[in-house]
Design a protein around this motif. Structure first.
Motif, mmCIF file in Angstrom:
data_model
loop_
_atom_site.group_PDB
_atom_site.id
_atom_site.type_symbol
_atom_site.label_atom_id
_atom_site.label_comp_id
_atom_site.label_asym_id
_atom_site.label_seq_id
_atom_site.Cartn_x
_atom_site.Cartn_y
_atom_site.Cartn_z
ATOM 1 N N UNK A 18 0.793 -1.302 -0.050
ATOM 2 C CA UNK A 18 -0.170 -0.094 0.016
ATOM 3 C C UNK A 18 1.076 1.307 -0.003
ATOM 4 N N UNK A 22 1.414 4.162 -2.844
ATOM 5 C CA UNK A 22 1.103 5.866 -2.457
ATOM 6 C C UNK A 22 2.292 6.457 -2.739
ATOM 7 N N UNK A 107 -1.700 10.446 4.875
ATOM 8 C CA UNK A 107 -0.998 10.431 3.446
ATOM 9 C C UNK A 107 -0.318 11.607 3.572
ATOM 10 N N UNK B 675 -2.286 -0.121 6.075
ATOM 11 C CA UNK B 675 -2.415 -0.497 4.852
ATOM 12 C C UNK B 675 -3.830 0.031 4.053
ATOM 13 N N UNK B 677 -5.557 2.367 5.014
ATOM 14 C CA UNK B 677 -5.667 3.600 4.930
ATOM 15 C C UNK B 677 -4.891 4.330 3.927
ATOM 16 N N UNK B 678 -3.942 3.741 3.769
ATOM 17 C CA UNK B 678 -2.964 4.229 2.770
ATOM 18 C C UNK B 678 -3.549 3.915 1.339
ATOM 19 N N UNK B 679 -4.201 2.760 1.086
ATOM 20 C CA UNK B 679 -4.691 2.390 -0.265
ATOM 21 C C UNK B 679 -5.772 3.527 -0.301
ATOM 22 N N UNK B 681 -6.238 6.555 0.894
ATOM 23 C CA UNK B 681 -5.797 7.625 0.430
ATOM 24 C C UNK B 681 -5.307 7.862 -1.031
#
Lengths: 119, 883
Positions: A18, A22, A107, B675, B677-679, B681
């Motif tokens: 992930x 990002x 992020x 993870x 949350x990362x995906x 965002x």
């Protein structure tokens, strides 16, 4: 800023995937490793910044950080440590980390931290 | 030539002679009677026929009752003398009794007899004449004469000795000079002279100190007139031990008359009566003293004439009856106590019969006071035996009576005592033992008590203690107390007693007269002690078996007791825990805390509770929770603590496992959240880049939900950290109001309905963990929003007072019921009732907030009214030196 290389060390493949998506989305080159100890064997081709998880199946990120900071080769390398525990921030900084980020993170906060150390 | 007597004429002479003649042959020892004359026959009451031809001794046997005369032997001797000497032989006045013919009786006869031998032509004795003369009358006459003279002699002797030995003094004084002709020893003694000093001398030459005192005149009067004189108790100066003293003498002067009646002197008869006179004097004095004493001891006297009923009483008598002066008998009787009247009457009846009156009764004085009197009297009777008088005394015995009553009470007390009480005489026997004592030692009667030596009340070995320790100690110090063994008289059971002895001394001489003892049977006590020991043992067994450590402390906080369980846990000996020794078993880290908490509780006399870890005997560390409760005596005196100690290692381990589990679980939950949350965002950004705003908005809301999820996981983590003491703080100085503003602005974005109104009045600087305090503020505001769904504003107020900053968040929501108000800060508290399920949450937020504020040194509280809303506040100390 674009094209900078970030080393991502975390024992969880989901996070590696992930976070690398990002960061790559933001234009960084990302290298992943699930094994924190492998960082210590880096000789050449050093990244611009390391995102280092603290609890990695049998390896303490702070020990890795401390050794990297003691090694003249890697001592200048910015390290941002990441942990699910907010309370660990101080010990992370004590181990020589340049920055700290609690999981899960926004992020924007991650990007801000990275940009802070990559000039 | 004178006329011749014919031959046969001699026979006539023989027969008519007044002399008694018996002719006997010389044929010894028979001595045959040859012839006898009439005079002989007459004198011996015999006939010729019974005598002639017979042996003389056969004819006249000896009187067997006369053993003295030895007449046969004397007669034979006389016969033989006459025959041998050929001359007449005479026996004078000898007794030879004659038998009374026809009887076996004898007649007493005295004889003077001549035995005359008749010679033949050759000059040999051919026969002899025995001629006894009856001298019985003459002999008896001579005997009587002799006896008369002897009697006269005896009489004289007796008279003289009577005179000499008479207990009274007797003297005969002759002539006008009163020469002492005779004086007996008692009178000599009276005069203190020897017989020789007085005899033959004029009396007044000897008793010169009695001269001129009138005795001469008295004597002259007797001698000249013949009238005797009697003196009684006359004082006479007499020599006594060489000194002249006055003696008292009773004497009689009698005239001494000659046979012709003329008076030639005076007989003096005298007796000394000095002692009697003195005794009489003393008696008179004693009588006087008695009279005085009667008054002095308060004896009243009375004289009752039974015939007239009149009674004479002394003043004292009247006083004892409560009268000022003597009154009539009737008045005296009227004051007797009504209950005692009958007793008094009976005593009088008895007195007439026995001659003695004695009774005790009460009299009531006019002031109504009651007095006890003792009446004693002697009854006098007339010649006909009729009682005529009673003489007697009266004594006020109120005090004796009262003290007697006290004594009676005391004896009742002693008799009813459950302990033995005894009086031991100096001879080693008890003179008294009370009933309890008699029962204890097995006596059946007081006689048995007094006849039993105390040695029998002990085993011989135990009695040595009595002899060598108890009695000598009592005798020397007056007291002994201690335990000894006694033995039952009948059953011989030996048992212990506690004996308290005292020496009893004579109140006058001070000499010990007895030993008093009070003994208590120790058997019940020993039994009770045993029972106590048994129950103590039982208790010990129970406490040892208990799976709980037990302890006791004194009022100073020193441990005085621990049970076996605690000793077993710690592996230390009992004594090592005493005082403050118990702390050594606590691990060093917890020791000070345990000690401080205990001292704090001790100072406040409050309940004590603390958790600590100990070095367990099994080599591991164990968790314990100790608790204690202050103890008080019945009178309220604090005596220390009694407490328990429970091993909570297992609980602690479970708690730790739970906390560890939650900690790990939370950590693990965060990893996928990170993870996702990362995906999320990245996805949002990608969609925005493509211009797909709607989708991006949905992803953004998804991200918000992830934040909520993260917040819940965070709360769980925080709670486990709080429980394990691992919540960490990073204190910094920060502007409190600025923090509120930042957070309020962020939170305003989460609600459109509520207006978050800020009323901030000061700008304090706080030193603390900014993030954690922010977490509290966020929690309070989020709760306010959450629990006031129908309200439209929330007031956030800060104020500064006394170096404390206070923040209050007021909502106008559902509020909290009064009984739940205190529970809202507890772990897992959630709103109860109908709406329980409508409000989400784990119920950890306020708990975490309250823990954080406490750790920061502040206070947190709530005021609320159900249906109207709540106000949550906390206060924190401010840093004095602001930036």
């Amino acid at each position: 800023m674009k094209g900078k290389r970030i080393m991502l060390a975390d024992d969880d493949p989901g996070i590696l995937d992930a976070v690398s998506i990002l960061l790559e989305f933001e234009g960084y080159n990302v290298t992943c490793t699930p094994n924190g100890a492998s960082l210590l064997t880096m000789q050449t081709d050093l990244p611009d910044l390391i995102l280092l998880d603290i609890w990695m199946s049998g390896v303490d990120g702070r020990d890795i950080c401390r050794q990297l900071k003691q090694n003249t080769l890697t001592s200048k390398l910015p390290i941002v440590m990441v942990s699910a525990s907010k309370d660990i921030e101080r010990s992370a900084l004590d181990a020589g980390a340049d920055g700290f980020l609690a999981k899960p993170f926004e992020m924007d906060d991650l990007l801000q931290k990275i940009e802070q150390y990559i000039s | 030539m004178a006329k011749q007597i014919p031959d046969n004429g001699y026979r006539d002479i023989f027969n008519n002679s007044k002399s008694t003649i018996l002719v006997m042959d010389v044929d010894a020892p028979v001595y045959t009677i040859l012839d006898v004359n009439d005079a002989y026959l007459q004198a011996t009451n015999t006939t010729r026929e019974t005598l002639v031809g017979k042996g003389v001794f056969a004819a006249f046997p000896a009187n067997p009752t006369d053993e003295v005369s030895k007449n046969i032997e004397r007669t034979i001797f006389s016969f033989e003398q006459a025959i041998q000497t050929k001359k007449p032989h005479t026996m004078s006045n000898y007794r030879y009794d004659i038998p009374i013919r026809g009887t076996d009786q004898f007649e007493e006869r005295y004889w003077t007899t001549t035995n005359t031998p008749i010679l033949d032509k050759d000059g040999n004795v051919s026969y002899f004449i025995h001629s006894p003369e009856n001298v019985t009358e003459l002999y008896k006459l001579a005997e009587r004469e002799k006896a008369g003279i002897e009697a006269l002699k005896n009489q004289r002797q007796q008279l003289y000795s009577t005179f000499m030995q008479a207990p009274v003094g007797i003297a005969i004084l002759r002539g006008s000079r009163y020469i002492v002709e005779l004086i007996n020893p008692p009178l000599c003694e009276l005069y203190e002279k020897t017989v020789e000093e007085i005899m033959g001398k004029p009396i007044f030459d000897v008793l010169y100190h009695a001269r001129g005192l009138g005795f001469e005149g008295l004597l002259d009067n007797v001698r000249l007139t013949g009238e005797s004189f009697k003196g009684q108790g006359v004082a006479v100066p007499l020599s006594r031990n060489g000194q002249v003293e006055i003696a008292y003498v009773d004497f009689v002067y009698e005239p001494f008359r000659e046979n012709d009646g003329t008076i030639s002197g005076v007989i003096v008869i005298a007796t000394e009566v000095t002692e009697q006179v003195n005794a009489k004097k003393k008696l008179e004095e004693a009588e006087e003293s008695t009279r005085l004493a009667v008054g002095a001891v308060g004896l009243g006297t009375y004289d009752l004439d039974l015939k007239t009923g009149e009674m004479a009483t002394s003043l004292q008598f009247a006083n004892i009856f409560g009268f000022e002066k003597p009154v009539s008998r009737k008045q005296y009787i009227s004051v007797f106590h009504p209950d005692d009247i009958e007793l008094r009457n009976k005593a009088h009846v008895t007195a007439i019969a026995t001659g003695k009156l004695l009774y005790e009764a009460r009299v009531i004085w006019t002031d109504l006071s009651v007095h006890w009197v003792r009446v004693e009297g002697k009854v006098f009777y007339d010649t006909s035996g009729k009682a005529e008088r009673i003489l007697g005394t009266l004594l006020d015995i109120t005090e004796q009576r009262n003290s007697k009553e006290e004594q009676r009470k005391l004896i009742t007390l002693v008799d009813n005592s459950v302990d033995l009480m005894s009086i031991l005489n100096m001879d080693g026997t008890n003179s008294y033992i009370n009933q309890a004592g008699m029962d204890l030692l097995g006596f059946d009667s007081i006689e048995e008590v007094t006849s039993t030596p105390i040695a029998e009340l002990h085993d011989p070995v135990d009695f040595k203690q009595v002899e060598s320790e108890v009695l000598p100690t009592v005798m020397s110090t007056g007291h002994w107390a201690g335990t000894m063994l006694v033995r039952h008289l009948k059953t011989h059971e030996i048992f212990p007693v506690f004996n308290n002895c005292i020496r009893i001394d004579d109140p006058v001489s001070g000499a010990p007269i007895a030993v008093g003892a009070v003994m208590r049977d120790l058997r019940p006590e020993i039994k009770a002690k045993q029972a106590l020991a048994d129950s103590e043992q039982l208790l010990r067994s129970i406490t040892s078996a208990a799976p709980t450590g037990l302890w006791m402390s004194d009022e100073q906080g020193n441990i005085t007791y621990i049970n076996q369980t605690w000793a077993d846990w710690t592996g230390l000996a009992y004594h090592e825990h005493m005082g403050s020794g118990w702390l050594t078993s606590i691990i060093e880290e917890d020791r000070q805390k345990a000690a401080n908490r205990f001292l704090a509780a001790l100072n406040n006399r409050s309940l004590y509770e603390v958790e600590f870890r100990i070095h367990h005997a099994d080599g591991t560390i164990h968790w314990c929770v100790a608790s204690g409760k202050p103890q008080y005596q019945a009178n309220g005196t604090f005596t220390g603590y009694i407490g328990a100690c429970v091993d909570i290692t297992e609980q602690k381990n479970l708690q730790k496992q739970k906390d560890d589990f939650i900690g790990i679980a939370s950590h693990e939950l965060k990893t996928p959240v990170t993870s996702i949350k990362a995906y999320t965002q990245v996805l949002e950004k990608m969609l925005l880049k493509k211009g797909e705003k709607k989708e991006a908005g949905m992803i953004s809301r998804m991200d918000n939900q992830l934040n909520r999820l993260n917040s819940l996981v965070g709360d769980l983590l925080d709670v486990t950290k709080i429980n394990s003491g691992k919540l960490q703080f990073n204190p910094v100085d920060f502007d409190f109001n600025a923090l509120i503003k930042d957070l309020t602005e962020d939170l305003q974005r989460t609600t459109e309905k509520h207006a978050l109104v800020q009323q901030l009045t000061a700008q304090p600087v706080v030193h603390g963990d900014k993030e954690r305090i922010g977490q509290v503020i966020t929690n309070l505001i989020t709760n306010a929003i959450k629990y006031s769904p129908n309200a439209n504003q929330i007031i956030i107020r800060s104020s500064l007072k006394n170096n404390e900053v206070t923040l209050c968040v007021q909502d106008f929501g559902i509020g909290i019921s009064q009984n739940n108000l205190n529970k809202v800060f507890e772990q897992f508290y959630r709103v109860s009732g109908d709406m329980q399920h409508t409000f989400p949450g784990l119920g950890l937020g306020l708990y975490i907030s309250s823990e954080i504020i406490k750790r920061e040194g502040g206070k947190i509280w709530v005021t609320s009214k159900e249906g109207e809303g709540s106000t949550f506040c906390f206060s924190l100390p401010v840093k004095i030196n602001t930036i």
